[in-house]
Design a protein around this motif. Structure first.
Motif, PDB file in Angstrom:
ATOM      1  N   ALA A  44       0.798  -1.046   0.070  1.00 44.16           N
ATOM      2  CA  ALA A  44      -0.035   0.094  -0.102  1.00 44.16           C
ATOM      3  C   ALA A  44       0.859   1.333  -0.059  1.00 44.16           C
ATOM      4  O   ALA A  44       0.339   2.233  -0.612  1.00 44.16           O
ATOM      5  N   THR A  50      -5.585   3.785  -5.579  1.00 41.59           N
ATOM      6  CA  THR A  50      -6.524   3.707  -4.505  1.00 41.59           C
ATOM      7  C   THR A  50      -7.240   2.463  -4.528  1.00 41.59           C
ATOM      8  O   THR A  50      -7.923   2.122  -3.295  1.00 41.59           O
ATOM      9  N   LEU A  52      -6.994  -1.888  -4.401  1.00 38.37           N
ATOM     10  CA  LEU A  52      -5.647  -2.921  -4.451  1.00 38.37           C
ATOM     11  C   LEU A  52      -6.619  -4.276  -4.120  1.00 38.37           C
ATOM     12  O   LEU A  52      -7.433  -4.270  -3.261  1.00 38.37           O
ATOM     13  N   LYS A  99      -6.926   3.111   0.866  1.00 37.10           N
ATOM     14  CA  LYS A  99      -7.153   2.249  -0.387  1.00 37.10           C
ATOM     15  C   LYS A  99      -8.470   1.563  -0.075  1.00 37.10           C
ATOM     16  O   LYS A  99      -9.225   1.239   0.941  1.00 37.10           O
TER      17      LYS A  99
END
Length: 124
Positions: A44, A50, A52, A99
């Motif tokens: 991250a 943004t 994942l 994220k």
């Protein structure tokens, strides 16, 4: 080796590949959870996206029933409860970096936002 022996060998080999530690994470293990959250924390920090993906679309729940280490690590929980805890822990790590974690299953993508709202999308 006869064709029957080859088939039996292939089946045994495939079963080994699908079982921990070769093919599945030991999701009930604290060590696995800690390693995975450290890994996602590092990832991250590196990637600016943004979104994942945390994987999880090829979980073989059947293999955990025969893995004694996993059975011992469950401490009375079901494997589904252990999987839920594992996923929530890794997703919280990603959320702490702003994220949005996602899990792909076939042609569907499950987006889990900060406020834990779920969104299903079809991807090409």
């Amino acid at each position: 080796m006869s064709s029957r022996e080859e088939k039996d060998f292939t089946i045994r080999k495939l079963n080994l590949i699908l079982e921990p530690p070769a093919g599945q994470l030991r999701i009930a293990s604290d060590n696995t959870g800690n390693f995975t959250t450290m890994l996602f924390d590092a990832v991250a920090r590196i990637f600016p996206s943004t979104l994942l993906s945390t994987g999880g679309d090829e979980v073989n729940l059947n293999c955990y029933g025969t893995d004694m280490k996993t059975q011992n690590d469950l401490h009375g929980r079901s494997i589904e409860q252990a999987l839920s805890s594992f996923v929530m822990k890794t997703h919280e790590t990603l959320r702490s970096h702003g994220k949005t974690p996602l899990v792909k299953e076939g042609e569907w993508v499950l987006l889990i936002s900060q406020d834990r709202n779920l969104t299903l999308s079809i991807v090409d």
